[in-house]
Design a protein around this motif. Structure first.
Motif, PDB file in Angstrom:
ATOM      1  N   ASP A   1      -2.158   5.964   0.998  1.00 44.41           N
ATOM      2  CA  ASP A   1      -3.324   5.121   1.311  1.00 44.41           C
ATOM      3  C   ASP A   1      -3.569   5.040   2.808  1.00 44.41           C
ATOM      4  O   ASP A   1      -4.706   4.976   3.253  1.00 44.41           O
ATOM      5  CB  ASP A   1      -3.094   3.681   0.808  1.00 44.41           C
ATOM      6  CG  ASP A   1      -3.215   3.569  -0.698  1.00 44.41           C
ATOM      7  OD1 ASP A   1      -3.832   4.466  -1.286  1.00 44.41           O
ATOM      8  OD2 ASP A   1      -2.681   2.590  -1.264  1.00 44.41           O
ATOM      9  N   ARG A   2      -2.483   4.968   3.582  1.00 45.50           N
ATOM     10  CA  ARG A   2      -2.623   4.755   5.021  1.00 45.50           C
ATOM     11  C   ARG A   2      -2.281   5.990   5.858  1.00 45.50           C
ATOM     12  O   ARG A   2      -2.156   5.905   7.058  1.00 45.50           O
ATOM     13  CB  ARG A   2      -1.738   3.583   5.461  1.00 45.50           C
ATOM     14  CG  ARG A   2      -2.037   2.257   4.786  1.00 45.50           C
ATOM     15  CD  ARG A   2      -3.484   1.792   4.992  1.00 45.50           C
ATOM     16  NE  ARG A   2      -3.805   1.528   6.380  1.00 45.50           N
ATOM     17  CZ  ARG A   2      -3.770   0.328   6.942  1.00 45.50           C
ATOM     18  NH1 ARG A   2      -3.438  -0.716   6.243  1.00 45.50           N
ATOM     19  NH2 ARG A   2      -4.079   0.167   8.203  1.00 45.50           N
TER      20      ARG A   2
ATOM     21  N   ARG B   1      -4.786  11.837   5.279  1.00 46.11           N
ATOM     22  CA  ARG B   1      -5.563  11.613   4.062  1.00 46.11           C
ATOM     23  C   ARG B   1      -6.908  12.351   4.046  1.00 46.11           C
ATOM     24  O   ARG B   1      -7.304  12.891   3.005  1.00 46.11           O
ATOM     25  CB  ARG B   1      -5.754  10.099   3.880  1.00 46.11           C
ATOM     26  CG  ARG B   1      -6.575   9.670   2.690  1.00 46.11           C
ATOM     27  CD  ARG B   1      -5.784   9.777   1.392  1.00 46.11           C
ATOM     28  NE  ARG B   1      -6.609   9.454   0.249  1.00 46.11           N
ATOM     29  CZ  ARG B   1      -6.559   8.310  -0.439  1.00 46.11           C
ATOM     30  NH1 ARG B   1      -5.675   7.408  -0.087  1.00 46.11           N
ATOM     31  NH2 ARG B   1      -7.347   8.095  -1.460  1.00 46.11           N
TER      32      ARG B   1
ATOM     33  N   GLU C   1       0.840  -1.198   0.000  1.00 40.53           N
ATOM     34  CA  GLU C   1       0.000   0.000   0.000  1.00 40.53           C
ATOM     35  C   GLU C   1       0.875   1.247   0.000  1.00 40.53           C
ATOM     36  O   GLU C   1       1.993   1.219   0.513  1.00 40.53           O
ATOM     37  CB  GLU C   1      -0.890   0.020   1.249  1.00 40.53           C
ATOM     38  CG  GLU C   1      -1.936  -1.068   1.245  1.00 40.53           C
ATOM     39  CD  GLU C   1      -2.715  -1.110   2.542  1.00 40.53           C
ATOM     40  OE1 GLU C   1      -3.922  -0.887   2.510  1.00 40.53           O
ATOM     41  OE2 GLU C   1      -2.096  -1.348   3.592  1.00 40.53           O
ATOM     42  N   SER C   2       0.346   2.323  -0.564  1.00 39.86           N
ATOM     43  CA  SER C   2       1.140   3.549  -0.593  1.00 39.86           C
ATOM     44  C   SER C   2       1.085   4.241   0.770  1.00 39.86           C
ATOM     45  O   SER C   2       0.165   4.002   1.564  1.00 39.86           O
ATOM     46  CB  SER C   2       0.633   4.494  -1.681  1.00 39.86           C
ATOM     47  OG  SER C   2      -0.601   5.050  -1.292  1.00 39.86           O
TER      48      SER C   2
END
Lengths: 143, 352
Positions: free
Chosen positions: B233-234, B238, B229-230
């Motif tokens: 993404d986490r 975000r 996952e980038s």
């Protein structure tokens, strides 16, 4: 902008706790019906601190609590729902290294491994032999 | 040297119980997002495994990768990995030096032929037949080739070994290349990062020892468990990205409020690593949490991508990818980043 959203720890309740509760309920029904154990890895879920607190609050504490000193500390307790165990392993700095909900009669981490039993039996025999030799030595010395 | 005793027997000799091994396996299984039940199987497999011989070669590098793996040196859960391996050669850590050190490498290669793991940190110089970097009178190139020959697999730790890294950056005077450009007939696992996260190195090693095979890898040969996952993404920031709330400078109100660092050059959307979840220094923080944008250090060519403080929406130099003049808000940015990710997935390592 809420102050909660600023915090990386996150004090927002996201609803994940409710989803986890439903999954635990399914696992518990399965344990009751078939005896098959199950587990949920909490660390893999996007739980905020508020979610974790919510889950802990709903599950409560039951009759058994244990503290382990196994390469660092661990905390294990049976929740208010028999068969639902909370297992928290801590790392070097006291941070949560892994956290699992185990739905089982006894968590494996609490059980002694047969290899450890065997090793312990050998060590105990060794101690008895040493004590015996030492007692004989003392008697000989006194005589 | 690798021993005939099983790890279970060896650990028992050190007073480390099977319960400790189960706890360690639970920790690794959780790190690698394996099903919780896998921890029991992993603990049993580790107990039955032999201590794994590891030869660690350091080439054009800064020792940061070794620092990352060894930094916390208390007998803790995190570094139980050192009981599972026999580190037969590591010229920075070993007590022996000179001829004795090289003899240790050669002995390990002979005694564990076909079974030892070769860990490499640092890139390999090819210019002038590798004369830019030598150890014990032989070039890194020569040492890599001869040591890899009898290895079971090669683990390239750090971005230099995995993708060429900083020595490979323009103008690359030493002709630095990643290990994969020299060794083409062995399985290679890349654990990139500058440095890589200790848990990613330890977890991959533990998985290899327990199951005798590499974990699932991505298109750049990195374990998906850590690079699936980038950072974006986490990332806990975000939600600000989704709402188009960006810090414009490192000390403006947005930065103080913890808004998204996209416009300050954050490479999180195109960087695959576990910093946002595992974090650093025992889970204390990671660059974005400390207020700095992600540099993208676990990706190929990160040093030559047009500037750490230039937003991704401007030209990125080497890849030629361009995300046009879309307003830096919400869906437009999301779509642009997605386009870039697709471009990334199509590209090769790009380290030519």
């Amino acid at each position: 902008m809420t102050p909660e959203a600023r915090s990386p720890a996150g004090s927002l309740r996201t609803g994940v706790a409710q989803a986890v509760l439903s999954e635990i309920a399914l696992l518990l029904e399965n344990l009751a019906a078939t005896g098959q154990a199950g587990a949920i890895d909490l660390r893999s879920l996007p739980l905020t601190e508020a979610d974790r607190a919510e889950l802990e609050e709903h599950l409560g504490r039951g009759e058994v609590e244990a503290r382990l000193a196994v390469v660092g500390a661990s905390e294990v307790w049976e929740t208010a729902y028999a068969g639902v165990w909370w297992i928290r392993h801590l790392g070097a700095e006291g941070e949560i290294a892994s956290e699992t909900i185990a739905v089982t009669r006894v968590p494996e981490i609490l059980m002694t491994h047969p290899a450890d039993v065997e090793a312990a039996a050998a060590r105990l025999q060794e101690l008895i032999m040493l004590r015996r030799e030492s007692a004989i030595g003392e008697e000989t010395g006194n005589g | 040297m690798a021993e005939e005793q099983t790890l279970g027997e060896l650990l028992a000799r050190y007073g480390i119980s099977r319960r400790a091994l189960l706890k360690y396996a639970t920790y690794i299984a959780s790190l690698m997002a394996l099903p919780p039940a896998a921890s029991t199987a992993m603990a049993e497999a580790l107990a039955k495994a032999r201590r794994q011989s590891v030869i660690w070669l350091s080439f054009q590098e800064c020792t940061g990768c070794t620092e990352s793996l060894t930094r916390s040196f208390n007998p803790t859960l995190e570094n139980l990995i050192f009981n599972l391996i026999s580190l037969d050669y590591h010229h920075t850590l070993q007590a022996a030096s000179g001829t004795a050190a090289e003899a240790a490498r050669l002995t390990a290669m002979k005694e564990n032929a076909g079974k030892y793991l070769l860990v490499v940190d640092g890139s390999v110089s090819l210019a002038e037949n590798g004369a830019y970097s030598t150890i014990a009178g032989i070039t890194n190139l020569q040492m890599l080739k001869e040591t890899a020959e009898g290895a079971l697999a090669v683990i390239s730790v750090g971005t230099c070994a995995a993708f060429g890294g900083i020595p490979h950056a323009k103008p690359n005077p030493t002709g630095a290349v990643p290990v994969s450009e020299v060794i083409t007939d062995k399985p290679i696992i890349n654990i990139s990062g500058c440095p890589p996260i200790a848990e990613a190195m330890a977890g991959t090693l533990a998985y290899l020892i327990a199951f005798g095979k590499p974990p699932e890898l991505d298109h750049l040969n990195r374990p998906k468990a850590f690079f699936g996952e980038s950072i974006h993404d986490r990332c806990y920031r975000r939600p600000f990205y989704e709402r188009g709330m960006f810090a414009k400078s490192f000390d403006d109100e947005g930065a103080r409020q913890g808004w998204c660092l996209y416009e300050l050059g954050c490479k999180g959307p195109v960087t695959y690593n576990a910093c946002a979840t595992l974090k650093w220094n025992g889970g204390v923080s990671f660059p974005i949490q400390s207020g700095h944008a992600c540099l993208g250090c676990s990706e190929p060519n990160f040093w030559d991508k047009g500037g750490f403080y230039r937003p991704l929406s401007t030209a990125t130099g080497t890849s030629g990818a361009w995300i046009g003049g879309a307003a830096l808000a919400g869906a437009a940015v999301g779509a642009a980043s997605a386009a870039m990710l697709r471009a990334r997935k199509k590209s090769s390592t790009g380290e030519k």
